[in-house]
Design a protein around this motif. Structure first.
Motif, PDB file in Angstrom:
ATOM      1  N   THR A 292       0.822  -1.178   0.323  1.00  0.00           N
ATOM      2  CA  THR A 292      -0.153   0.016  -0.255  1.00  0.00           C
ATOM      3  C   THR A 292       1.029   1.561  -0.223  1.00  0.00           C
ATOM      4  OG1 THR A 292      -1.582  -1.153   0.633  1.00  0.00           O
ATOM      5  CG2 THR A 292      -1.838   1.036   1.511  1.00  0.00           C
ATOM      6  N   LEU A 293       1.614   1.285   0.484  1.00  0.00           N
ATOM      7  CA  LEU A 293       2.495   2.336   1.233  1.00  0.00           C
ATOM      8  C   LEU A 293       4.062   2.370   0.136  1.00  0.00           C
ATOM      9  CD1 LEU A 293       2.396   2.957   5.207  1.00  0.00           C
ATOM     10  CD2 LEU A 293       0.789   4.215   3.074  1.00  0.00           C
ATOM     11  N   GLY A 294       4.244   1.655  -0.538  1.00  0.00           N
ATOM     12  CA  GLY A 294       5.454   1.197  -1.166  1.00  0.00           C
ATOM     13  C   GLY A 294       6.259   1.703  -0.061  1.00  0.00           C
ATOM     14  N   CYS A 295       7.761   0.824  -1.002  1.00  0.00           N
ATOM     15  CA  CYS A 295       8.889   0.058   0.228  1.00  0.00           C
ATOM     16  C   CYS A 295      10.267   0.338  -1.098  1.00  0.00           C
ATOM     17  CB  CYS A 295       8.908  -1.083   1.130  1.00  0.00           C
ATOM     18  SG  CYS A 295       8.431  -2.395   0.064  1.00  0.00           S
ATOM     19  N   LYS A 296      11.274  -0.744  -0.121  1.00  0.00           N
ATOM     20  CA  LYS A 296      12.318  -0.793  -0.708  1.00  0.00           C
ATOM     21  C   LYS A 296      12.860  -1.978  -0.099  1.00  0.00           C
ATOM     22  CE  LYS A 296      13.731   3.788  -2.575  1.00  0.00           C
ATOM     23  NZ  LYS A 296      13.791   3.775  -3.824  1.00  0.00           N
ATOM     24  N   LYS A 297      12.772  -2.866  -1.556  1.00  0.00           N
ATOM     25  CA  LYS A 297      12.784  -4.109  -0.865  1.00  0.00           C
ATOM     26  C   LYS A 297      13.564  -4.983  -1.114  1.00  0.00           C
ATOM     27  CE  LYS A 297       9.842  -7.799   1.144  1.00  0.00           C
ATOM     28  NZ  LYS A 297       9.592  -8.008   1.898  1.00  0.00           N
ATOM     29  N   GLU A 298      14.277  -5.900   0.117  1.00  0.00           N
ATOM     30  CA  GLU A 298      15.402  -6.131  -0.476  1.00  0.00           C
ATOM     31  C   GLU A 298      15.213  -7.719  -1.051  1.00  0.00           C
ATOM     32  OE1 GLU A 298      19.732  -7.441   1.393  1.00  0.00           O
ATOM     33  OE2 GLU A 298      18.476  -6.972   2.396  1.00  0.00           O
ATOM     34  N   ILE A 299      15.419  -8.211  -2.704  1.00  0.00           N
ATOM     35  CA  ILE A 299      15.701  -9.110  -3.001  1.00  0.00           C
ATOM     36  C   ILE A 299      17.063 -10.185  -2.959  1.00  0.00           C
ATOM     37  CG2 ILE A 299      12.834  -8.501  -3.147  1.00  0.00           C
ATOM     38  CD1 ILE A 299      14.123  -8.805  -6.273  1.00  0.00           C
ATOM     39  N   PRO A 300      16.793 -11.608  -3.336  1.00  0.00           N
ATOM     40  CA  PRO A 300      17.563 -12.365  -3.555  1.00  0.00           C
ATOM     41  C   PRO A 300      18.181 -12.355  -5.868  1.00  0.00           C
ATOM     42  CG  PRO A 300      16.538 -13.886  -3.009  1.00  0.00           C
ATOM     43  CD  PRO A 300      15.794 -12.914  -2.431  1.00  0.00           C
ATOM     44  N   THR A 301      18.886 -12.090  -6.069  1.00  0.00           N
ATOM     45  CA  THR A 301      18.909 -12.300  -7.041  1.00  0.00           C
ATOM     46  C   THR A 301      20.289 -14.001  -7.876  1.00  0.00           C
ATOM     47  OG1 THR A 301      20.938 -11.530  -7.384  1.00  0.00           O
ATOM     48  CG2 THR A 301      18.950 -10.315  -8.010  1.00  0.00           C
ATOM     49  N   GLY A 304      23.525 -12.163  -6.785  1.00  0.00           N
ATOM     50  CA  GLY A 304      23.492 -11.426  -5.192  1.00  0.00           C
ATOM     51  C   GLY A 304      22.741 -10.422  -4.543  1.00  0.00           C
ATOM     52  N   ASN A 305      21.885 -10.059  -4.098  1.00  0.00           N
ATOM     53  CA  ASN A 305      21.183  -9.293  -3.312  1.00  0.00           C
ATOM     54  C   ASN A 305      20.861  -8.013  -3.679  1.00  0.00           C
ATOM     55  OD1 ASN A 305      20.255 -11.355  -1.803  1.00  0.00           O
ATOM     56  ND2 ASN A 305      20.615 -10.237   0.277  1.00  0.00           N
ATOM     57  N   VAL A 306      19.790  -7.211  -4.880  1.00  0.00           N
ATOM     58  CA  VAL A 306      19.323  -6.275  -4.864  1.00  0.00           C
ATOM     59  C   VAL A 306      18.882  -5.810  -4.298  1.00  0.00           C
ATOM     60  CG1 VAL A 306      20.540  -6.336  -6.956  1.00  0.00           C
ATOM     61  CG2 VAL A 306      17.765  -6.803  -6.592  1.00  0.00           C
ATOM     62  N   ILE A 307      18.167  -4.491  -4.019  1.00  0.00           N
ATOM     63  CA  ILE A 307      17.405  -3.409  -3.524  1.00  0.00           C
ATOM     64  C   ILE A 307      16.142  -3.076  -4.725  1.00  0.00           C
ATOM     65  CG2 ILE A 307      16.139  -1.694  -2.685  1.00  0.00           C
ATOM     66  CD1 ILE A 307      18.174  -3.405  -1.037  1.00  0.00           C
ATOM     67  N   LEU A 308      14.856  -3.331  -4.627  1.00  0.00           N
ATOM     68  CA  LEU A 308      13.585  -3.291  -5.569  1.00  0.00           C
ATOM     69  C   LEU A 308      12.852  -2.212  -5.150  1.00  0.00           C
ATOM     70  CD1 LEU A 308      13.301  -4.374  -8.466  1.00  0.00           C
ATOM     71  CD2 LEU A 308      10.948  -5.912  -6.767  1.00  0.00           C
ATOM     72  N   ASP A 309      12.485  -1.109  -6.389  1.00  0.00           N
ATOM     73  CA  ASP A 309      11.924  -0.666  -5.555  1.00  0.00           C
ATOM     74  C   ASP A 309      10.498  -0.427  -5.860  1.00  0.00           C
ATOM     75  OD1 ASP A 309      10.702   1.649  -4.976  1.00  0.00           O
ATOM     76  OD2 ASP A 309      11.350   3.196  -6.544  1.00  0.00           O
ATOM     77  N   ILE A 310       9.630  -0.947  -4.743  1.00  0.00           N
ATOM     78  CA  ILE A 310       8.170  -1.257  -4.602  1.00  0.00           C
ATOM     79  C   ILE A 310       7.538  -0.194  -4.834  1.00  0.00           C
ATOM     80  CG2 ILE A 310       6.154  -2.544  -3.458  1.00  0.00           C
ATOM     81  CD1 ILE A 310       8.029  -4.634  -4.472  1.00  0.00           C
ATOM     82  N   LYS A 311       6.402   0.229  -6.033  1.00  0.00           N
ATOM     83  CA  LYS A 311       5.619   1.159  -5.852  1.00  0.00           C
ATOM     84  C   LYS A 311       4.192   1.263  -5.031  1.00  0.00           C
ATOM     85  CE  LYS A 311       7.356   2.406 -10.080  1.00  0.00           C
ATOM     86  NZ  LYS A 311       6.986   3.036 -11.385  1.00  0.00           N
TER      87      LYS A 311
END
Length: 379
Positions: A292-301, A304-311
């Motif tokens: 609902t609010l959006g966030c910076k979500k750390e996910i695996p690839t 290595g891990n990356v930060i995903l921008d959840i709108k």
């Protein structure tokens, strides 16, 4: 290369035909086009075509390869090539022993045929390629994606060093077959008199006999040795892929080349990543608040891990693309992409205060969201 007819069409059977149906079709056509019976032009070529089709479709492994790759599975160099992918290669129609095929089916009535490829030649008198070896190998997801090295321990035939592959010492020409390796007899059948050519029983087709049998190989000419072979698995292999290691199989006969080693892979599934060719899919769970609010979500690839921008306002099932975060495949130098699929998790265990807050939020959303307003006006 001249186009070949489909082997199933040659025998007049369906692709789902049973072993017995294939054998019956072959018997019928072999009698019809046998050159000692059928003197029409083209009958001999048709007869060889029938034998070639049967030699493939009657062998379960060759039939499986043919069903998967067609005639390309048996072309010299084939789908595979050294270290390549695809079916078994090196099959040659000239290597079909027609006398063996017809002897098995007709009890020797259809024996040797002069001029029919190599069927009338004794294999042990000419160079013969060694046996191929098929290995089934399990790989982890990571080993398949990034490639790895594996050590194989195999029992393979090697030419006996003591007798140099001959099987014995003090050789002389076989007097039974006069060194030909084959003996010819005539047989009266319902179709007339047929000439039958079979392997010489005294020299086992070699054309030679030995006064002393080799004690190391027991007269076979080869011995079994355990060998270790290090194999480099290319990155990006997948379940069902095969590689060929040329010339590392069992030793050939009479100076023939060694056989090949084929490795077929089965890749273990990953608990998070799903693969589609060179693309990777990952389902990412989100709380209602994060979606609902959006966030910076750390996910695996894979890298290595990356930060995903959840709108803000992200819904379940949305697909986000991370370019170049997939994998390479053996036939492509370009990496695929990674696709992130969002999944909003609905809470199932709430205390009284949490339920009250969510209810208040729900009432606010119902009064302000146009989707709910449009829906409710028809109630």
């Amino acid at each position: 290369m001249m186009n070949k007819k489909d082997y199933y069409e040659v025998l007049g059977v369906s692709k789902t035909a049973t072993e017995d149906e294939i054998k019956r079709a072959f018997r019928k056509l072999a009698k019809q086009y046998h050159p000692d019976i059928n003197k029409e032009p083209g009958a001999e070529e048709k007869f060889k075509e029938i034998g070639e089709a049967y030699s493939v479709l009657s062998d379960p492994e060759k039939r499986r390869q043919y069903d998967q790759f067609g005639h390309a599975a048996f072309e010299q160099g084939g789908q595979g090539g050294q270290g390549g992918f695809g079916g078994f290669s090196g099959f040659n129609a000239d290597d079909i022993d027609l006398s063996s095929i017809f002897g098995d089916l007709f009890g020797g009535a259809f024996g040797g045929f002069s001029g029919f490829g190599r069927g009338n030649q004794t294999k042990r008198n000419r160079p013969v390629k060694g046996k191929d070896t098929l290995i089934h190998m399990n790989l982890t997801f990571e080993e398949a994606v990034f490639g790895c090295s594996k050590t194989l321990k195999l029992d393979l035939d090697e030419t006996c060093e003591k007798c140099d592959g001959k099987g014995g010492f003090d050789e002389s020409t076989c007097t039974t077959c006069n060194g030909q390796g084959r003996v010819i007899t005539q047989q009266q059948t319902m179709f007339g008199v047929f000439q039958t050519e079979n392997t010489c029983p005294d020299c086992d087709g070699t054309g030679k006999i030995f006064k002393t049998k080799c004690s190391a190989c027991k007269g076979k000419g080869d011995i079994v040795k355990n060998k270790e072979i290090v194999v480099k698995i290319p990155e990006g292999v997948d379940t069902g892929n095969k590689i060929r290691i040329s010339g590392k199989g069992s030793a050939g006969y009479n100076g023939g080349p060694n056989g090949d080693i084929y490795i077929e892979f089965k890749v273990k599934e990953h608990p998070l990543f799903q693969r589609d060719d060179n693309n990777i899919y990952l389902e990412v769970p989100l709380t209602i608040t994060e979606a609902t609010l959006g966030c910076k979500k750390e996910i695996p690839t894979l890298y290595g891990n990356v930060i995903l921008d959840i709108k803000e306002g992200t819904q379940s099932g949305e697909k986000l693309k991370l370019k170049g975060k997939g994998l390479k495949t053996p036939d492509s130098y370009k990496k695929g992409d990674m696709y992130v699929i969002t999944k909003v998790i609905t809470p199932t265990k709430l205390d009284r205060n949490q339920k009250r807050l969510l209810k208040e939020l729900s009432e606010t959303i119902l009064n302000s969201n146009s989707a709910f307003k449009n829906f409710n006006q028809y109630l």
